[in-house]
Enzyme design. Structure first.
Site, PDB file in Angstrom:
ATOM      1  N   ASP A  89       0.767  -1.057   0.049  1.00 35.14           N
ATOM      2  CA  ASP A  89       0.160   0.143  -0.129  1.00 35.14           C
ATOM      3  C   ASP A  89       0.867   1.255  -0.087  1.00 35.14           C
ATOM      4  O   ASP A  89       2.090   1.009   0.163  1.00 35.14           O
ATOM      5  CB  ASP A  89      -0.904   0.008   1.089  1.00 35.14           C
ATOM      6  CG  ASP A  89      -2.401   0.902   0.891  1.00 35.14           C
ATOM      7  OD1 ASP A  89      -2.112   1.586   0.010  1.00 35.14           O
ATOM      8  OD2 ASP A  89      -3.167   0.883   1.628  1.00 35.14           O
ATOM      9  N   ASP A 124      -3.996   6.958  -3.645  1.00 37.02           N
ATOM     10  CA  ASP A 124      -5.237   7.515  -3.668  1.00 37.02           C
ATOM     11  C   ASP A 124      -5.676   8.130  -2.668  1.00 37.02           C
ATOM     12  O   ASP A 124      -5.133   7.618  -1.442  1.00 37.02           O
ATOM     13  CB  ASP A 124      -6.174   6.264  -4.060  1.00 37.02           C
ATOM     14  CG  ASP A 124      -5.947   5.060  -3.321  1.00 37.02           C
ATOM     15  OD1 ASP A 124      -4.956   4.350  -3.062  1.00 37.02           O
ATOM     16  OD2 ASP A 124      -6.896   4.964  -2.345  1.00 37.02           O
ATOM     17  N   ALA A 195     -11.852   2.549   0.426  1.00 35.24           N
ATOM     18  CA  ALA A 195     -12.465   3.306   1.560  1.00 35.24           C
ATOM     19  C   ALA A 195     -13.773   2.715   1.969  1.00 35.24           C
ATOM     20  O   ALA A 195     -14.970   3.400   2.164  1.00 35.24           O
ATOM     21  CB  ALA A 195     -12.777   4.755   0.900  1.00 35.24           C
ATOM     22  N   CYS A 281     -14.035 -24.323  17.207  1.00 31.91           N
ATOM     23  CA  CYS A 281     -12.964 -24.149  16.286  1.00 31.91           C
ATOM     24  C   CYS A 281     -12.171 -25.228  16.354  1.00 31.91           C
ATOM     25  O   CYS A 281     -11.709 -25.738  17.700  1.00 31.91           O
ATOM     26  CB  CYS A 281     -12.365 -22.822  16.219  1.00 31.91           C
ATOM     27  SG  CYS A 281     -10.776 -22.849  14.925  1.00 31.91           S
ATOM     28  N   CYS A 283      -8.781 -25.547  14.935  1.00 34.51           N
ATOM     29  CA  CYS A 283      -7.596 -25.048  14.369  1.00 34.51           C
ATOM     30  C   CYS A 283      -6.290 -25.658  15.353  1.00 34.51           C
ATOM     31  O   CYS A 283      -6.836 -25.849  16.551  1.00 34.51           O
ATOM     32  CB  CYS A 283      -7.390 -23.723  14.083  1.00 34.51           C
ATOM     33  SG  CYS A 283      -7.004 -22.785  15.536  1.00 34.51           S
ATOM     34  N   CYS A 286      -6.691 -23.699  18.987  1.00 36.95           N
ATOM     35  CA  CYS A 286      -8.003 -24.190  19.741  1.00 36.95           C
ATOM     36  C   CYS A 286      -8.000 -25.598  20.004  1.00 36.95           C
ATOM     37  O   CYS A 286      -8.719 -25.992  21.094  1.00 36.95           O
ATOM     38  CB  CYS A 286      -9.147 -23.982  18.881  1.00 36.95           C
ATOM     39  SG  CYS A 286      -9.347 -22.063  18.576  1.00 36.95           S
TER      40      CYS A 286
END
Ligand code: GUN
Ligand code: ZN
Length: 647
Positions: A89, A124, A195, A281, A283, A286
């Protein structure tokens, strides 16, 4: 850069994206990484396990003497210790937070090129929501000016840097449209929609949806779309459905700093979860920790583990979305997700205003059945398309009737005493009217709905009324009979009427909009075991069409393709290729987008089309992957999967 559609559903697509010889599959998520490893909540080695592409901030690097020196000397990939795709960015975010920054727009472009970024971003101006229109317009003019300057700089200097050209315009849809039109004229590589962060944070999802559609409609289809700053998995499927290909997530890390635990349907606080016995969860994080154990870890460690969990669920959601696209069940997936929050449901409901456009991209056939999950399903493109394609059929004498919801589908296989050339149209709570003879075609039989529909009756009553008016003009009042029950037409039976041939003729009218079997005698073969339609032969017993079992589409043979070519006027159902491709296509090789010179603009994905040269000589037949509009835009990737050539 290469960008090719592999699978699709809705406006969603699974694509191959190749940047600087690095291939990835989209939709995907770019984790936001901090250029300073000390500020990065999750080590880059962990990120590498999940991500093929990351995004970082070139302005932070630019402003920090130490980081800048490393980046200028060794390049951004070495700085991050990440050798796959690096996007940066530009400092626009800092601009939106601090009001000003000290770098010139082109200076930051130059810098991104210098440090070897794969895809950079223009500086931008992210105009916030709800500002007055003059400000939004002024900001947009400045963004457009910078966009032109950046493209000019790149051309003049021969940069290899790919560029993000961000769409702005605040909450003004006409400005988003203008932004998209103007940016499309410039040769950007990726188009982010900018935005939307403040809207996402305040759950103004409907406005985000309208901004996406009103930008996407005017952007090229052959470039990836990035939804800038949307890192919450609860919104991914809806955004993908509308054609977004890339997401970035700072959320995984920002939320972790705040003790927030992401799920695919919302956000939970670890604090509120600490009394749960298990995490919802599976994963690795977890599985290893109980909620209270994680909660009681020291702050840094807890933050890192939470960020890891957040990243796991983020990728898991993207993977599920890709599978749904491949299966043709993306609409069902989205309809499940939007029920997690009323604001998401509100956002989904607004799609009905844009369905005419969305329908152009939605495949005509899918592997999965259509599931009715609520009144929103009635506006889906499959329903809209059916209602339009009903007018493709040539009607003679029409009976309009009700049918008991007890009668199993396909109706035509259960009320088998009907043998007549009367076109029986059965009122249907989802599809409005279903012609008796075509009711085996996707999705007319391939759908599931509750037996007692809670549908909005008016939608279909209004449709039926309009349709009957249209019919009146076509065939005259005297040829339309509105009858109450199918008992009436069970008496319609004529021993020597070939209802199989009649049915195939109607099915082809519906599939192509032309009377392919007019004046052609055919013999229809049904399966000995199941009784299902299998093949259509000509008088000599040669194959014209086979009937694909999962959707009952008619799939032409070589002879069938010749018949289509004779009966369908140019340029309908045609893909036109150039001279160079001709010899290959004739031998049955696939058609790639770069060889296409023209195509029927109205083609939807996954139809059965014919391939011709510029003199309309038949070369091949197959299934189109791109729709008619995309055929002209794409320069790489498969356009038609060819079944056979006409050599
Ligand atoms: N990150 C989140 N939103 C934006 C945006 O609108 N522009 C840029 N450049 N970065 C962003
Ligand atoms: Zn987890």
């Amino acid at each position: 850069m290469r960008f090719e559609i592999k699978y699709r559903d809705g406006m969603g697509r699974v694509c191959l994206l190749e940047i600087n010889n690095k291939k990835i599959e989209t939709p995907t998520i770019m984790p936001v990484v901090h250029p300073n490893p000390k500020k990065q909540s999750v080590p880059i080695d962990f990120i590498k396990k999940l991500a093929d592409i990351v995004i970082t901030n070139s302005y932070i690097i630019y402003k920090n003497k130490f980081l800048r020196e490393i980046a200028e000397k060794l390049g951004v990939h070495k700085l991050l210790n990440f050798d796959k795709i690096v996007v940066t960015d530009s400092g626009s975010y800092q601009l939106s937070v601090y009001g000003k920054i000290d770098v010139e727009p082109n200076e930051i472009i130059e810098f991104q090129e210098r440090i070897g970024v794969d895809v950079g971003t223009i500086l931008d101006i992210p105009t916030p929501p709800d500002v007055d229109k003059e400000k939004a317009e002024r900001d947009l003019e400045e963004t457009l000016r910078r966009a032109k300057e950046a493209i000019k700089l790149r051309e003049e200097r021969g940069y290899r840097l790919l560029l993000n050209g961000t769409i702005q315009g605040s909450t003004y849809l006409d400005l988003r449209k203008k932004s998209a039109i103007e940016m499309s004229k410039l040769n950007f590589d990726i188009y982010p929609i900018g935005a939307v962060v403040p809207l996402m944070e305040s759950y103004r999802f409907r406005e985000v949806v309208e901004i996406i559609i009103n930008s996407k409609m005017y952007l090229p289809n052959n470039k990836p779309i990035h939804l800038f700053g949307c890192g919450h998995p609860m919104f991914f499927s809806l955004a993908v459905l509308l054609g977004c290909d890339l997401f970035d997530s700072a959320a995984y890390s920002l939320y972790a700093k705040d003790g927030r635990y992401l799920t695919e349907t919302g956000t939970l606080h670890l604090e509120e979860m600490k009394d749960l016995k298990e995490f919802p969860c599976s994963c690795p994080v977890c599985l290893e920790y109980k909620p209270n154990e994680l909660y009681n870890l020291d702050e840094k460690e807890r933050e890192r583990l939470l960020a890891e969990h957040n990243l796991y669920v983020t990728f898991e959601e993207i993977n599920k979305i890709k599978e749904a696209i491949k299966e043709g069940s993306l609409w069902e997936f989205v309809e499940k997700r939007v029920r997690a929050h009323p604001k998401l449901l509100e956002a989904y409901r607004i799609l009905k205003n844009y369905m005419e456009y969305i329908e152009k991209f939605d495949p005509v056939t899918k592997k999965s059945a259509f599931f009715y999950t609520g009144i929103e399903s009635l506006y889906r493109p499959e329903v809209l398309r059916h209602k339009k394609r009903l007018k493709r059929i040539k009607y003679n004498k029409v009976y309009i009737t009700n049918i008991s919801s007890k009668v199993e589908r396909p109706y035509s296989e259960h009320i088998n005493i009907v043998k007549t050339d009367v076109d029986i149209l059965i009122k249907h709570p989802i599809f409005g009217l279903i012609p008796y003879y075509i009711d085996t075609i996707y999705p007319l039989s391939q759908h599931e709905a509750p037996e007692l529909y809670d549908f909005e009756k008016n939608i279909n009553d209004r449709f039926i009324e309009e349709f009957i008016n249209w019919l009146r003009k076509k065939i005259g009042e005297e040829n339309i009979l509105d009858i109450r029950s199918y008992n009436y037409y069970t008496s319609l039976f004529s021993e020597d009427f070939d209802s199989n041939a009649y049915r195939i003729r109607k099915m082809l009218q519906y599939q192509y909009g032309y009377d392919i079997l007019e004046g052609v005698n055919v013999r229809v073969i049904r399966s000995k075991n199941t009784g299902r339609l299998r093949k259509v032969l000509n008088e000599n017993g040669d194959l014209l069409f086979s009937i694909r079992s999962h959707d009952n589409f008619l799939i032409p043979s070589k002879l069938g393709a010749k018949l289509l070519w004779e009966k369908i006027p140019f340029p309908k159902y045609r893909v036109v290729v150039n001279k160079e491709a001709e010899p290959f296509v004739k031998k049955g090789r696939n058609v790639f987008a770069k060889f296409i010179v023209d195509a029927d603009e109205e083609l939807r994905p996954y139809e059965e089309v014919i391939v011709v040269n510029e003199n309309d000589e038949l070369l091949a037949y197959g299934t189109n992957i791109l729709n008619g509009v995309e055929m002209r835009e794409f320069n790489n990737g498969l356009a038609v999967k060819v079944r056979g050539g006409i050599y």
